[in-house]
Design a protein around this motif. Structure first.
Motif, mmCIF file in Angstrom:
data_model
loop_
_atom_site.group_PDB
_atom_site.id
_atom_site.type_symbol
_atom_site.label_atom_id
_atom_site.label_comp_id
_atom_site.label_asym_id
_atom_site.label_seq_id
_atom_site.Cartn_x
_atom_site.Cartn_y
_atom_site.Cartn_z
ATOM 1 N N ALA A 133 1.116 -1.269 0.115
ATOM 2 C CA ALA A 133 -0.013 0.166 -0.120
ATOM 3 C C ALA A 133 0.486 1.727 -0.287
ATOM 4 O O ALA A 133 0.598 2.596 -0.617
ATOM 5 C CB ALA A 133 -1.257 0.158 1.360
ATOM 6 N N ALA A 134 1.921 1.732 0.533
ATOM 7 C CA ALA A 134 2.993 2.597 0.939
ATOM 8 C C ALA A 134 3.855 2.507 0.032
ATOM 9 O O ALA A 134 4.187 3.891 -0.507
ATOM 10 C CB ALA A 134 3.358 2.243 1.784
ATOM 11 N N SER A 135 3.788 1.668 -0.954
ATOM 12 C CA SER A 135 4.816 1.753 -2.393
ATOM 13 C C SER A 135 3.759 1.960 -3.895
ATOM 14 O O SER A 135 4.303 1.772 -5.025
ATOM 15 C CB SER A 135 5.510 0.466 -2.562
ATOM 16 N N GLY A 136 2.595 1.469 -3.896
ATOM 17 C CA GLY A 136 1.452 1.231 -4.503
ATOM 18 C C GLY A 136 1.563 0.785 -5.847
ATOM 19 O O GLY A 136 1.373 0.358 -7.222
ATOM 20 N N VAL A 137 1.823 -0.422 -5.580
ATOM 21 C CA VAL A 137 2.454 -1.940 -5.695
ATOM 22 C C VAL A 137 1.287 -3.276 -5.417
ATOM 23 O O VAL A 137 0.916 -2.465 -4.670
ATOM 24 C CB VAL A 137 4.096 -2.683 -6.382
ATOM 25 N N SER A 138 1.510 -3.884 -6.247
ATOM 26 C CA SER A 138 0.643 -5.379 -5.077
ATOM 27 C C SER A 138 1.676 -6.472 -4.854
ATOM 28 O O SER A 138 2.966 -5.662 -3.980
ATOM 29 C CB SER A 138 0.209 -6.091 -6.469
ATOM 30 N N LYS A 139 0.861 -6.530 -3.053
ATOM 31 C CA LYS A 139 1.645 -7.867 -2.732
ATOM 32 C C LYS A 139 2.510 -9.000 -2.884
ATOM 33 O O LYS A 139 3.273 -9.565 -2.802
ATOM 34 C CB LYS A 139 0.515 -8.790 -1.489
#
Length: 347
Positions: free
Chosen positions: A11-17
């Motif tokens: 969430a913090a880096s704007g990518v998927s898990k």
């Protein structure tokens, strides 16, 4: 303070898990810029790599199996695409098998999928599946699984499907309010829970209007176009009058409409015809087909999410999701003009 998770970093880096997981493993599939952004988020959040959890995840095959009944039914095409879409986003590969509503074939497929160490299974049970059969095929191996569109009453498992009784009631109420009184129910395998529940809903609706479903007009066949055509032949042989036909599915209805037309009977005029599923071709038929939407896209997506949750938390209590059906009124159930019900020519 709660432990920082991969989801927090994503969430913090704007990518998927899944992308964060690849960065942790220093995968070459992720660009240098994305790796830098994810690692910066890890540092800011104080993320600590949990090697024990990673080792557990490493034991997974990242594959999920779907065993359905019929690849030619458009309903299952939509269902499968929705399942695959959700699984792909989570890093899983979908393996497919089709039982053709044959229990022995289904058992072989489930055993083969288990041998391939899939992480979980989605199953549309064949109509004669029992709880004992599933316990031997899935329970013994402990494979996480979800039943889709058809449940098995004696088997405890996650389940998702439309509310079939409510769907049957919607069509029954609509047909009676359109002036129909002699309703037949055609197609579908005889012991399928979906067929049984749709017929129950139809009966309930008719009884609520002081009518009844004649047992001779409930005719089970295969759940395909051929089944629809065969059901009309068997219906004609009964010699009973009818002014409406409810079919097990839209695909069965397509076959029934063809068979009626071959006998000189036009759906929507002498006889109302309706189905279940609202597959894309239903609105394109001539006449366009009245049906009940059973939401295969939503069913598939939520089935995949149910299974992924079951894989992560295998000790959860079984969960049932019933989707709300939606009536789609079209030309095939025009309001009755007061003429007598159709009496088949059995000569």
């Amino acid at each position: 303070m709660p432990r920082v998770t991969l989801s927090d970093v994503a969430a913090a880096s704007g990518v998927s898990k899944a992308t964060v997981s690849l960065v942790v493993r220093d995968s070459s599939r992720v660009s240098a810029a994305t790796k830098a952004r994810v690692r910066e988020a890890m540092e800011q959040l104080g993320y600590v790599y949990d090697r024990r959890a990673a080792n557990l995840r490493a034991q997974r095959s990242m594959t999920v199996a779907l065993v359905a009944t019929n690849v030619r039914n458009p309903y299952f095409a939509e269902l499968t695409m929705a399942i695959e879409r959700v699984l792909y986003k989570r890093g899983y590969t979908l393996l497919l098998g089709y039982s053709h509503d044959d229990q022995e074939r289904q058992t072989r497929l489930l055993e083969a999928m288990s041998e391939h160490r899939v992480d979980g299974m989605l199953l549309v049970p064949s109509y004669d599946t029992s709880g004992d059969m599933l316990q031997k095929s899935l329970g013994a191996s402990g494979t996480p699984h979800v039943l889709v569109t058809r449940h098995v009453p004696s088997h405890q498992a996650d389940y998702i499907g439309v509310d079939n009784r409510a769907a049957g009631q919607l069509l029954g109420d609509h047909l009676v309010r359109s002036g129909r009184q002699h309703v037949a129910f055609l197609g579908g395998p005889p012991r399928s829970t979906a067929r049984v529940e749709r017929e129950q809903g139809l009966r309930t609706a008719l009884e609520g209007h002081g009518l009844a479903l004649d047992p001779a007009l409930s005719i089970a066949t295969s759940a395909d176009r051929d089944g629809g055509e065969r059901a009309v032949e068997l219906l004609a042989e009964t010699g009973r009058p009818y002014d409406a036909i409810v079919c097990y599915s839209d695909v069965v209805a397509f076959g029934a409409i063809s068979a009626l037309r071959a006998r000189g009977v036009e759906a929507g005029r002498e006889v109302a015809v309706a189905g279940f599923d609202d597959v894309p071709d239903a609105a394109l038929q001539h006449p366009s087909l009245t049906t009940v939407a059973t939401h295969p896209d939503q069913t598939g997506a939520e089935a995949a999410e149910l299974l992924l949750r079951r894989i992560e938390e295998p000790d959860l209590q079984p969960h049932t999701v019933l989707l709300t059906p939606e009536l789609k009124v079209r030309e095939s159930t025009r309001s009755q003009d007061g003429s007598a019900p159709h009496t088949p020519d059995t000569r």
